[in-house]
Every structure is written in structure tokens, then in C-alpha cells.
Design a protein around this motif. Structure first.
Motif, short mmCIF file in Angstrom:
data_model
loop_
_atom_site.label_atom_id
_atom_site.label_comp_id
_atom_site.label_asym_id
_atom_site.label_seq_id
_atom_site.Cartn_x
_atom_site.Cartn_y
_atom_site.Cartn_z
N PRO A 60 29.76 55.09 -5.29
CA PRO A 60 30.87 54.86 -6.22
C PRO A 60 30.36 54.24 -7.54
O PRO A 60 29.32 53.58 -7.57
N GLU A 61 31.09 54.48 -8.57
CA GLU A 61 30.71 53.95 -9.88
C GLU A 61 30.71 52.42 -9.85
O GLU A 61 31.62 51.79 -9.31
N TYR A 64 24.04 67.43 -2.83
CA TYR A 64 25.30 67.16 -3.56
C TYR A 64 25.91 65.84 -3.09
O TYR A 64 26.34 65.02 -3.91
N VAL A 65 25.92 65.65 -1.77
CA VAL A 65 26.48 64.40 -1.22
C VAL A 65 25.69 63.20 -1.73
O VAL A 65 26.27 62.19 -2.15
N TYR A 66 24.37 63.29 -1.72
CA TYR A 66 23.52 62.19 -2.17
C TYR A 66 23.79 61.86 -3.64
O TYR A 66 23.81 60.69 -4.03
N ALA A 67 24.02 62.90 -4.43
CA ALA A 67 24.20 62.69 -5.88
C ALA A 67 25.58 62.12 -6.21
O ALA A 67 25.76 61.54 -7.29
N THR A 68 26.54 62.27 -5.30
CA THR A 68 27.92 61.88 -5.64
C THR A 68 28.50 60.79 -4.74
O THR A 68 29.63 60.36 -4.97
N GLU A 69 27.76 60.33 -3.73
CA GLU A 69 28.36 59.43 -2.74
C GLU A 69 28.46 57.98 -3.19
O GLU A 69 29.26 57.22 -2.64
N LYS A 104 29.02 54.44 5.41
CA LYS A 104 28.69 54.20 4.01
C LYS A 104 29.47 52.98 3.55
O LYS A 104 30.70 53.02 3.49
N ARG A 148 22.71 51.70 -5.23
CA ARG A 148 22.21 52.16 -3.93
C ARG A 148 21.02 51.32 -3.48
O ARG A 148 20.08 51.11 -4.25
#
Length: 233
Positions: free
Chosen positions: A110-111, A103-108, A201, A115
Motif C-alpha cells: 500500500p502507498e 504483478y502482485v509483487y509490484a502492486t501489493e 500480508k 516493504r
């Protein structure tokens, strides 16, 4: 004359029949069961560092080995209950930690940021350039990169620092190559970082300096890569 007393003494002795002697036999704790419990406790680290999801897996593997031993030698080993509890806890820990990190990887990110990884910044040894093709491709773009703050003379309230990809280069006296580090300068006046072992990050504009830029670090005087950071976590 002594017969009644002798009978009384015999009646007070423990029953040493073959059946009871067998029940009193010592059973050792399975080494695999102990290892399973140890790894189950250490599995909590899986919530902190993704690489440690291997710990609950190891706990489950040793638990299976212990259960096989219990089945083959039921009169020699003990610890079935604690092994099953440790295996159940490890399985819950494994599923929870993997789900959390996914979940963290998918949402960390920013728009609007892209990455990247330190691996992508390593130059191709078959080329003559000191930087990677990926670095040239993302020059000027907004990127998102995770790493560790490399300690310098100053440790607190850092506005500029060197970001590295692993503990060896960050915290234990490693000597990274010029393409293994990224200089970070924080744009926002209110933002800063402190040196520590936690992963950072970083998001911001990536810059490639084809002519190495001086950063005035004692053992790392020049860098190729820089991020002007506007996102710090």
C-alpha cells in the motif's frame, strides 16, 4: 481331398510377414515423458506459491529429454503427442504464473508503507546486538511484511498473533529465535485473522523493543519486534 479346406484355414490366419510383425512390436512409454506430464499437472501450484514456478520448468526439461529419446529411438518409445501437449501447457503456465506474481509483487504494498522481509530482521552475527540494524532503522515507520500465522492456543478470530517467515516456524513445531518472529496486534476493531497455511500480508507501524516485550506465549514468551497492524490481507 483336404487341400481346399487347408487353403481356407491358411487364408484365415493373420498375416505374419516381417513387415507386419515389426508394426505389432511393443513400444514402451518414455519415463521422461511420464515425468513431464506429472510435473505439468503439478505446475498449477505455481499460481499459488511463487516457489513452485520451478515445476513447469522441470516439466519442460523432462519434455525435452523425452523428445530426444523419441528421436534417437523412434521404434522403442511412445508418447510424443502427450509430451508436446504437456510441454506447451507448462510453458503457458510458467509465463502466466511468473507474470501474475510479478504483478502482485509490484502492486501489493500500500502507498506509504515500506516493504521489509524477515531476512532483513535477522541480526548481524558480527555485532553484539540481538536485533538487526534494519530494525533500528525502521523503528516507528509504516512497514509491509509477509509471513505465516504461528499457531497458538487460539486459532480463530485472532486480534494478536505471532508472524513468522516460513512453514517450519509456523506450522510444523519449529522453535524460532526471538529475532525470527514479529508480534502483530490488529488496531481495527472489525479486523481479525484465523490460523491457516496461507501467507499473510501485514501492514502497520513497526516497533523495536530493545528490551524484549512479553507476549505470554508458552514457548515464545518474549519478542523484539512488533507491528501495530492497520492493513491485513
Amino acid at each position: 481331398m483336404n487341400t481346399p479346406r487347408l487353403n481356407m484355414m491358411q487364408s484365415t490366419l493373420p498375416n505374419t510377414s516381417p513387415t507386419n510383425v515389426k508394426n505389432l512390436e511393443y513400444r514402451t512409454v518414455s519415463k521422461a515423458a511420464v515425468t513431464c506430464v506429472v510435473f505439468a499437472i503439478m505446475s498449477l501450484l505455481a499460481f499459488v506459491f511463487p516457489v513452485f514456478v520451478i515445476l513447469p520448468l522441470l516439466a519442460i526439461c523432462f519434455g525435452i529429454a523425452a523428445l530426444v529419446s523419441f528421436k534417437r529411438f523412434p521404434d522403442e518409445f511412445t508418447g510424443v503427442t502427450i509430451t508436446k501437449i504437456a510441454m506447451t501447457a507448462s510453458a503457458i503456465c510458467l509465463v502466466s504464473a511468473v507474470s501474475m506474481h510479478a504483478y502482485v509483487y509490484a502492486t501489493e504494498v500500500p502507498e506509504g508503507y515500506r516493504r521489509i522481509s524477515f531476512y532483513e530482521l535477522k541480526p548481524d552475527k558480527r555485532t553484539q546486538t540481538a536485533f538487526s540494524e534494519k530494525a533500528a532503522e525502521i523503528d516507528g515507520e509504516k512497514v509491509f511484511l509477509k509471513g505465516y500465522v504461528r499457531p497458538g492456543l487460539k486459532k480463530n478470530r485472532l486480534k494478536k498473533f505471532i508472524l513468522v517467515g516460513d512453514f517450519g516456524s509456523c506450522c510444523f513445531g519449529g522453535n524460532p529465535e526471538i529475532a525470527d518472529v514479529v508480534a502483530v496486534s490488529i488496531k481495527n476493531d472489525d479486523d481479525y485473522v484465523n490460523y491457516g497455511y496461507r501467507v499473510r500480508k501485514i501492514g502497520g507501524e513497526f516497533k523495536l523493543h530493545q528490551r524484549p516485550k512479553s507476549v505470554r506465549e508458552k514457548d515464545l514468551p518474549y519478542v523484539l519486534y512488533e507491528i501495530e497492524a492497520d492493513h491485513i490481507k
